[in-house]
Motif scaffolding. Structure first.
Motif, PDB file in Angstrom:
ATOM      1  N   GLU A  32      10.895  -1.110 -11.896  1.00 44.36           N
ATOM      2  CA  GLU A  32      11.135  -0.901 -10.455  1.00 44.36           C
ATOM      3  C   GLU A  32      12.218   0.163 -10.289  1.00 44.36           C
ATOM      4  OE1 GLU A  32      10.108  -1.695  -7.254  1.00 44.36           O
ATOM      5  OE2 GLU A  32      11.853  -0.449  -6.744  1.00 44.36           O
ATOM      6  N   ARG A  42      14.159  -4.618   2.486  1.00 42.77           N
ATOM      7  CA  ARG A  42      13.054  -4.032   3.276  1.00 42.77           C
ATOM      8  C   ARG A  42      12.400  -5.117   4.142  1.00 42.77           C
ATOM      9  NH1 ARG A  42      11.111  -0.354  -1.641  1.00 42.77           N
ATOM     10  NH2 ARG A  42      10.275  -2.302  -2.434  1.00 42.77           N
ATOM     11  N   ARG A  44       9.146  -5.890   6.206  1.00 45.08           N
ATOM     12  CA  ARG A  44       7.784  -5.389   6.337  1.00 45.08           C
ATOM     13  C   ARG A  44       6.869  -6.438   6.935  1.00 45.08           C
ATOM     14  NH1 ARG A  44       6.888  -1.560   1.077  1.00 45.08           N
ATOM     15  NH2 ARG A  44       8.130   0.206   1.758  1.00 45.08           N
ATOM     16  N   GLN A 102       7.321 -10.980   4.361  1.00 43.58           N
ATOM     17  CA  GLN A 102       7.082 -10.391   3.028  1.00 43.58           C
ATOM     18  C   GLN A 102       8.352 -10.424   2.196  1.00 43.58           C
ATOM     19  OE1 GLN A 102       4.991  -6.603   2.863  1.00 43.58           O
ATOM     20  NE2 GLN A 102       6.394  -5.841   1.326  1.00 43.58           N
ATOM     21  N   ASP A 286      -0.465  -0.744  -2.069  1.00 40.59           N
ATOM     22  CA  ASP A 286      -0.273   0.516  -1.335  1.00 40.59           C
ATOM     23  C   ASP A 286      -0.397   1.746  -2.220  1.00 40.59           C
ATOM     24  OD1 ASP A 286       2.057  -0.054   1.430  1.00 40.59           O
ATOM     25  OD2 ASP A 286       0.173  -1.013   0.886  1.00 40.59           O
ATOM     26  N   GLY A 298      -1.953  -4.986   5.276  1.00 39.41           N
ATOM     27  CA  GLY A 298      -1.363  -4.256   4.151  1.00 39.41           C
ATOM     28  C   GLY A 298      -0.998  -5.166   2.998  1.00 39.41           C
TER      29      GLY A 298
HETATM   30  P1  FAS Z   1       5.343  -1.665  -1.901  1.00 34.33           P
HETATM   31  O1  FAS Z   1       5.529  -0.294  -1.321  1.00 34.33           O
HETATM   32  O2  FAS Z   1       5.816  -2.857  -1.145  1.00 34.33           O
HETATM   33  O3  FAS Z   1       6.090  -1.741  -3.322  1.00 34.33           O
HETATM   34  C1  FAS Z   1       6.036  -0.647  -4.219  1.00 34.33           C
HETATM   35  C2  FAS Z   1       7.262  -0.735  -5.099  1.00 34.33           C
HETATM   36  O4  FAS Z   1       7.194   0.346  -6.057  1.00 34.33           O
HETATM   37  C3  FAS Z   1       8.559  -0.557  -4.312  1.00 34.33           C
HETATM   38  O5  FAS Z   1       9.467  -1.598  -4.602  1.00 34.33           O
HETATM   39  C4  FAS Z   1       9.071   0.810  -4.772  1.00 34.33           C
HETATM   40  O6  FAS Z   1      10.485   0.861  -4.825  1.00 34.33           O
HETATM   41  C5  FAS Z   1       8.476   0.914  -6.169  1.00 34.33           C
HETATM   42  N1  FAS Z   1       8.340   2.311  -6.620  1.00 34.33           N
HETATM   43  C6  FAS Z   1       7.990   3.391  -5.894  1.00 34.33           C
HETATM   44  N2  FAS Z   1       8.046   4.495  -6.651  1.00 34.33           N
HETATM   45  C7  FAS Z   1       8.431   4.099  -7.902  1.00 34.33           C
HETATM   46  C8  FAS Z   1       8.677   4.769  -9.125  1.00 34.33           C
HETATM   47  N3  FAS Z   1       8.563   6.088  -9.205  1.00 34.33           N
HETATM   48  N4  FAS Z   1       9.056   4.048 -10.205  1.00 34.33           N
HETATM   49  C9  FAS Z   1       9.183   2.684 -10.112  1.00 34.33           C
HETATM   50  N5  FAS Z   1       8.992   1.988  -8.973  1.00 34.33           N
HETATM   51  C10 FAS Z   1       8.614   2.703  -7.884  1.00 34.33           C
HETATM   52  N6  FAS Z   1       2.024  -4.565   6.256  1.00 34.33           N
HETATM   53  C11 FAS Z   1       1.697  -5.554   7.115  1.00 34.33           C
HETATM   54  O7  FAS Z   1       0.738  -6.280   6.856  1.00 34.33           O
HETATM   55  N7  FAS Z   1       2.429  -5.745   8.270  1.00 34.33           N
HETATM   56  C12 FAS Z   1       3.520  -4.961   8.576  1.00 34.33           C
HETATM   57  O8  FAS Z   1       4.154  -5.144   9.605  1.00 34.33           O
HETATM   58  C13 FAS Z   1       3.899  -3.943   7.703  1.00 34.33           C
HETATM   59  N8  FAS Z   1       5.004  -3.164   7.969  1.00 34.33           N
HETATM   60  C14 FAS Z   1       5.318  -2.150   7.090  1.00 34.33           C
HETATM   61  C15 FAS Z   1       6.429  -1.307   7.326  1.00 34.33           C
HETATM   62  C16 FAS Z   1       6.740  -0.266   6.447  1.00 34.33           C
HETATM   63  C17 FAS Z   1       7.935   0.635   6.723  1.00 34.33           C
HETATM   64  C18 FAS Z   1       5.940  -0.039   5.322  1.00 34.33           C
HETATM   65  C19 FAS Z   1       6.240   1.108   4.388  1.00 34.33           C
HETATM   66  C20 FAS Z   1       4.854  -0.865   5.073  1.00 34.33           C
HETATM   67  C21 FAS Z   1       4.537  -1.936   5.946  1.00 34.33           C
HETATM   68  N9  FAS Z   1       3.461  -2.786   5.713  1.00 34.33           N
HETATM   69  C22 FAS Z   1       3.116  -3.778   6.548  1.00 34.33           C
HETATM   70  C23 FAS Z   1       2.664  -2.645   4.556  1.00 34.33           C
HETATM   71  C24 FAS Z   1       3.405  -3.321   3.419  1.00 34.33           C
HETATM   72  O9  FAS Z   1       3.628  -4.669   3.719  1.00 34.33           O
HETATM   73  C25 FAS Z   1       2.601  -3.091   2.178  1.00 34.33           C
HETATM   74  O10 FAS Z   1       1.223  -3.328   2.393  1.00 34.33           O
HETATM   75  C26 FAS Z   1       3.087  -3.923   1.027  1.00 34.33           C
HETATM   76  O11 FAS Z   1       4.454  -3.675   0.868  1.00 34.33           O
HETATM   77  C27 FAS Z   1       2.265  -3.516  -0.193  1.00 34.33           C
HETATM   78  O12 FAS Z   1       2.905  -3.988  -1.308  1.00 34.33           O
HETATM   79  P2  FAS Z   1       2.956  -3.087  -2.641  1.00 34.33           P
HETATM   80  O13 FAS Z   1       1.607  -2.560  -2.914  1.00 34.33           O
HETATM   81  O14 FAS Z   1       3.668  -3.909  -3.645  1.00 34.33           O
HETATM   82  O15 FAS Z   1       3.798  -1.785  -2.255  1.00 34.33           O
END
Ligand code: FAS
Ligand code: PHB
Length: 390
Positions: A32, A42, A44, A102, A286, A298
């Motif tokens: 991470e 965060r 979300r 979340q 994502d 999401g």
């Molecule tokens: P995530 O983006 O949650 O997690 C990815 C992880 O990878 C992060 O911890 C990041 O730090 C890490 N990472 C990134 N680059 C890296 C690298 N180079 N090396 C190592 N680690 C790295 N969904 C809903 O259903 N309802 C909502 O209201 C909602 N609001 C949201 C608001 C925002 C601002 C965002 C961005 C998303 C929102 N979402 C919402 C969608 C969100 O919930 C995602 O669908 C969910 O976090 C997906 O989870 P992951 O796929 O794990 O991705």
């Protein structure tokens, strides 16, 4: 270092995958980029489909969710002051959703992984993927300024939309599908009682609004805003005024306002990358797809990806099966595209599109009128909202 599955990204997808693999004897390491505190800061998603609740139970991280999560059997959709109630349980043979942040899901996963002494490496910088088209893929990264290498049998890209994994699939192999929306969501968290027992999705000529919550004392609200808005230009008073103006009168009068404890603007986008796997790399969450949050899909799509991918890895390492891995991308994308459709449909129904002409405005009204007057239309919305089968 070496492991069976290198997981890039410690968000919900990466942590849930790590936990399910660990429970089934598959060795894995999570890399991470951020600190744990940052990940947990965060704010979300807030709505969990039953499929995700079941998966968290399978991962044995459901105890707080069961104690503190709120089961919701319905929600309101308001459109220019008219209100349509969706009785989810009645419309979907008893299915419901659970309201639980979340952030809390992530916290519960961290606690379980800590207790199992899992390897989650934080502040791993400059993560890079190598040799994906060989039998010995590897990941390099920097930790405290020292370059490290992690060899693995497979790499799971769970690093969100801006991570490196998707880009590791050659551009000649990747097909990308995208819609961008000319608006974002300004969201706030406030230590105030929610305006009602259930969520309220509201379409209005000034724009979309959403009333959600995290508990009976913590509310989560959103208003549609121009995609280039600066959150600094939105005082709490301006936010509450705008939110009230977009809600049905009864809800606006019942709204309890208070200081925001978090305020941010999220862009809205529909995006899918195909395929979701390439040689020894498999994408989940994502990293592979984005939906506008209007359909609350999401986080729930990340869960179904992890359901399919964890089974595929477990079958491979424990029984030598290869078919689930080979079919992963096709299986996951089938559910992804149906959630993309639903999220796009909810977004088009409830938001103001700046360049919308009168015909398109009448289509929105007709869509809502049809929803109000048709049981079949309500059933279709409900079965998508509670989550299609895995
Ligand atoms: P995530 O983006 O949650 O997690 C990815 C992880 O990878 C992060 O911890 C990041 O730090 C890490 N990472 C990134 N680059 C890296 C690298 N180079 N090396 C190592 N680690 C790295 N969904 C809903 O259903 N309802 C909502 O209201 C909602 N609001 C949201 C608001 C925002 C601002 C965002 C961005 C998303 C929102 N979402 C919402 C969608 C969100 O919930 C995602 O669908 C969910 O976090 C997906 O989870 P992951 O796929 O794990 O991705
Ligand atoms: C939230 O509570 O953050 C939330 C709920 C439903 C949505 C989007 C976000 O569709």
């Amino acid at each position: 270092m070496n492991t069976q599955v290198a997981i890039i990204g410690g968000g919900p997808a990466g942590l849930l995958l790590s936990r399910l693999l660990q429970l089934n004897g598959v060795d894995n390491v999570v890399l991470e980029r951020r600190s744990r505190d940052y990940v947990l800061s965060r704010i979300r998603a807030g709505v969990l489909e039953q499929g995700l609740v079941d998966l968290l139970q399978e991962a044995d991280v459901h105890k707080r969710l069961k104690a503190e999560g709120e089961v919701h059997a319905g929600f309101d959709i308001a459109f220019h002051g008219e209100v349509c109630h969706l009785d989810l349980a009645e419309l979907s043979d008893g299915k419901t959703v659970t309201v639980y942040g979340q952030t809390e899901v992530t916290r519960d996963l961290y606690d379980a992984l800590d207790a199992a002494e899992a390897t989650v490496i934080h502040e791993a910088e400059n993560v890079a993927l190598h040799d994906l088209d060989t039998d010995n893929p590897r990941v390099t990264f920097e930790l405290n300024g020292q370059t490290q290498q992690l060899s693995a049998t497979f790499i799971a890209g769970c690093d969100g939309f801006h991570g490196p994994s998707r880009q590791a699939i050659p551009a000649s192999v990747r097909e990308e599908y995208e819609l961008t929306y000319p608006f974002g969501w300004l969201g706030i968290l406030s230590e105030t009682p929610p305006v009602g027992e259930e969520l309220i999705y509201a379409g209005h000529e000034s724009g979309f609004a959403l009333c959600s919550m995290r508990s009976r004392k913590l509310s989560r609200y959103y208003v549609q805003c121009p995609s280039d808005d600066d959150v600094a230009d939105w005082s709490d008073d301006r936010f509450w005024e705008e939110l009230k103006s977009r809600l049905p009168t009864a809800d606006a009068n019942a709204l309890v306002t208070g200081p925001s404890i978090e305020k941010s603007i999220a862009p809205l986008r529909s995006y899918v990358c195909e395929p979701m796997s390439w040689n020894r790399l498999f994408l989940a969450g994502d990293a592979a797809h984005i939906v506008p949050p209007t359909g609350a899909k999401g986080l729930n799509l990340a869960a179904s990806d992890v359901h399919y991918l964890s089974r595929a890895f477990i079958d491979y390492f424990n029984k030598g099966g290869e078919s689930l891995l080979r079919d992963y991308s096709k299986t996951a994308l089938s559910r992804v595209w149906k959630a993309e459709r639903f999220s796009w449909w909810m977004t088009r129904l409830l938001h103001c599109f700046p360049k919308q002409n009168n015909f398109e405005k009448n289509l929105q009204s007709a869509e809502f009128d049809y929803l109000q007057s048709s049981h079949a239309a309500k059933v279709a919305l409900a079965e998508n909202y509670v989550g299609l089968h895995y």
